[in-house]
Design a protein around this motif. Structure first.
Motif, PDB file in Angstrom:
ATOM      1  N   ILE A  91       4.550  -4.603  -7.852  1.00  0.00           N
ATOM      2  CA  ILE A  91       4.334  -4.867  -6.424  1.00  0.00           C
ATOM      3  C   ILE A  91       3.557  -3.720  -5.785  1.00  0.00           C
ATOM      4  O   ILE A  91       2.617  -3.937  -5.001  1.00  0.00           O
ATOM      5  CB  ILE A  91       5.682  -5.081  -5.713  1.00  0.00           C
ATOM      6  N   ALA A  92       3.932  -2.495  -6.138  1.00  0.00           N
ATOM      7  CA  ALA A  92       3.222  -1.326  -5.612  1.00  0.00           C
ATOM      8  C   ALA A  92       1.754  -1.347  -6.031  1.00  0.00           C
ATOM      9  O   ALA A  92       0.856  -1.035  -5.238  1.00  0.00           O
ATOM     10  CB  ALA A  92       3.896  -0.043  -6.113  1.00  0.00           C
ATOM     11  N   ALA A  93       1.511  -1.740  -7.289  1.00  0.00           N
ATOM     12  CA  ALA A  93       0.139  -1.814  -7.798  1.00  0.00           C
ATOM     13  C   ALA A  93      -0.675  -2.842  -7.014  1.00  0.00           C
ATOM     14  O   ALA A  93      -1.845  -2.606  -6.688  1.00  0.00           O
ATOM     15  CB  ALA A  93       0.158  -2.174  -9.279  1.00  0.00           C
ATOM     16  N   PHE A  94      -0.063  -3.968  -6.702  1.00  0.00           N
ATOM     17  CA  PHE A  94      -0.757  -5.008  -5.937  1.00  0.00           C
ATOM     18  C   PHE A  94      -1.208  -4.465  -4.580  1.00  0.00           C
ATOM     19  O   PHE A  94      -2.355  -4.666  -4.158  1.00  0.00           O
ATOM     20  CB  PHE A  94       0.170  -6.214  -5.745  1.00  0.00           C
ATOM     21  N   PHE A  95      -0.308  -3.763  -3.897  1.00  0.00           N
ATOM     22  CA  PHE A  95      -0.645  -3.208  -2.586  1.00  0.00           C
ATOM     23  C   PHE A  95      -1.763  -2.174  -2.697  1.00  0.00           C
ATOM     24  O   PHE A  95      -2.685  -2.152  -1.878  1.00  0.00           O
ATOM     25  CB  PHE A  95       0.594  -2.570  -1.953  1.00  0.00           C
ATOM     26  N   ALA A  96      -1.670  -1.304  -3.702  1.00  0.00           N
ATOM     27  CA  ALA A  96      -2.663  -0.235  -3.844  1.00  0.00           C
ATOM     28  C   ALA A  96      -4.028  -0.795  -4.225  1.00  0.00           C
ATOM     29  O   ALA A  96      -5.060  -0.368  -3.684  1.00  0.00           O
ATOM     30  CB  ALA A  96      -2.191   0.770  -4.895  1.00  0.00           C
ATOM     31  N   LEU A  97      -4.056  -1.753  -5.156  1.00  0.00           N
ATOM     32  CA  LEU A  97      -5.332  -2.312  -5.605  1.00  0.00           C
ATOM     33  C   LEU A  97      -5.983  -3.165  -4.526  1.00  0.00           C
ATOM     34  O   LEU A  97      -7.205  -3.221  -4.416  1.00  0.00           O
ATOM     35  CB  LEU A  97      -5.127  -3.133  -6.876  1.00  0.00           C
ATOM     36  N   ARG A  98      -5.158  -3.833  -3.731  1.00  0.00           N
ATOM     37  CA  ARG A  98      -5.703  -4.697  -2.688  1.00  0.00           C
ATOM     38  C   ARG A  98      -6.452  -3.879  -1.636  1.00  0.00           C
ATOM     39  O   ARG A  98      -7.510  -4.303  -1.149  1.00  0.00           O
ATOM     40  CB  ARG A  98      -4.565  -5.482  -2.019  1.00  0.00           C
ATOM     41  N   SER A  99      -5.919  -2.710  -1.291  1.00  0.00           N
ATOM     42  CA  SER A  99      -6.536  -1.893  -0.245  1.00  0.00           C
ATOM     43  C   SER A  99      -7.421  -0.789  -0.801  1.00  0.00           C
ATOM     44  O   SER A  99      -8.281  -0.266  -0.088  1.00  0.00           O
ATOM     45  CB  SER A  99      -5.443  -1.253   0.619  1.00  0.00           C
ATOM     46  N   GLY A 100      -7.185  -0.416  -2.066  1.00  0.00           N
ATOM     47  CA  GLY A 100      -7.918   0.709  -2.639  1.00  0.00           C
ATOM     48  C   GLY A 100      -7.379   2.058  -2.210  1.00  0.00           C
ATOM     49  O   GLY A 100      -7.947   3.102  -2.521  1.00  0.00           O
ATOM     50  N   ARG A 101      -6.244   2.050  -1.510  1.00  0.00           N
ATOM     51  CA  ARG A 101      -5.615   3.290  -1.038  1.00  0.00           C
ATOM     52  C   ARG A 101      -4.340   3.531  -1.839  1.00  0.00           C
ATOM     53  O   ARG A 101      -3.437   2.689  -1.844  1.00  0.00           O
ATOM     54  CB  ARG A 101      -5.278   3.205   0.448  1.00  0.00           C
ATOM     55  N   ALA A 102      -4.239   4.684  -2.479  1.00  0.00           N
ATOM     56  CA  ALA A 102      -3.064   4.985  -3.293  1.00  0.00           C
ATOM     57  C   ALA A 102      -1.793   5.035  -2.448  1.00  0.00           C
ATOM     58  O   ALA A 102      -0.703   4.689  -2.929  1.00  0.00           O
ATOM     59  CB  ALA A 102      -3.252   6.312  -4.031  1.00  0.00           C
ATOM     60  N   GLU A 103      -1.917   5.450  -1.177  1.00  0.00           N
ATOM     61  CA  GLU A 103      -0.732   5.526  -0.308  1.00  0.00           C
ATOM     62  C   GLU A 103      -0.032   4.183  -0.159  1.00  0.00           C
ATOM     63  O   GLU A 103       1.186   4.105  -0.002  1.00  0.00           O
ATOM     64  CB  GLU A 103      -1.118   6.027   1.093  1.00  0.00           C
TER      65      GLU A 103
END
Length: 223
Positions: A91-103
């Motif tokens: 889930i964390a990976a999905f959020f990070a990849l979708r925005s391109g922001r590691a935060e």
């Protein structure tokens, strides 16, 4: 291998405190379960801090969780906690990849802790503290514990101890998330420091509280 029949959860416990203590330890997965939750986060954060590449950091975090899952399966042990870790990092990976922001990899955890905290606070306010249902699972009657004001009070205190780490994580991590600039390194450090160490502290406080009481268990009658 021991072929004796294992008694149902709580069957060997004669007091509320002993049953809750055993069930909480089981729910947290012990030291191994907490380590399995931390390793993928460390892999993700460490890779991003070193390489500053979100995609590679995601691969590292997911790969760490998959390796841990493989070890569990090879040992034929319960994969529940590493599966939780794998789902969390996915889930964390999905959020990070979708925005391109590691935060953004840390946003789901902040939201989840806020949700858990709100649910536990509500359960205390309406006098249905969530820890009480652990007692219900042991006695066979999910609501009988509410007839004893002493047990309700004990369960409310225990639920507060579960609630406080969630509040602390949100209070520390959300302002970091909102801060300007790349905060992924700081968020990763905060997530690791406030993960299993806080959980261990909460469990230790619960064990101390539970060690003081000897409330007998009254098991529900089956129809």
């Amino acid at each position: 291998m021991d072929t004796e029949t294992t008694p149902p959860d709580g069957a060997a416990h004669d007091t509320v405190e002993a049953a809750v203590r055993a069930q909480l330890s089981k729910a947290l997965g012990g030291v191994r379960g907490m380590v399995e939750a931390a390793v993928p986060v460390i892999a993700f954060t460490g890779t991003y801090v070193l390489l500053e590449e979100v995609r590679l950091a995601v691969i590292a975090g997911v790969a760490a969780a998959v390796v841990l899952l493989g070890v569990r399966l090879a040992q034929r042990s319960n994969p529940q906690f590493v599966m939780n870790s794998l789902i969390g990092i996915a889930i964390a990976a999905f959020f990070a990849l979708r925005s391109g922001r590691a935060e953004d990899a840390f946003l789901p955890g902040i939201i989840l802790n806020a949700g858990y905290g709100a649910a536990m606070l509500f359960s205390i306010m309406v006098r249905w503290p969530v820890v009480g249902f652990i007692i219900g699972s042991v006695t066979g009657d999910p609501t009988a514990w509410r007839r004893d004001p002493g047990i309700v009070k004990l369960c409310s205190r225990l639920t507060w101890l579960l609630l406080l780490p969630c509040v602390a994580r949100v209070a520390v991590q959300y302002p970091i998330y909102l801060a300007d600039g790349d905060q992924s390194g700081l968020l990763g450090a905060a997530k690791i420091a406030m993960g299993w160490p806080l959980q261990v502290a909460a469990l230790a406080a619960m064990v101390w509280l539970l060690a003081r009481g000897r409330t007998p268990i009254e098991r529900g009658r089956t129809a």
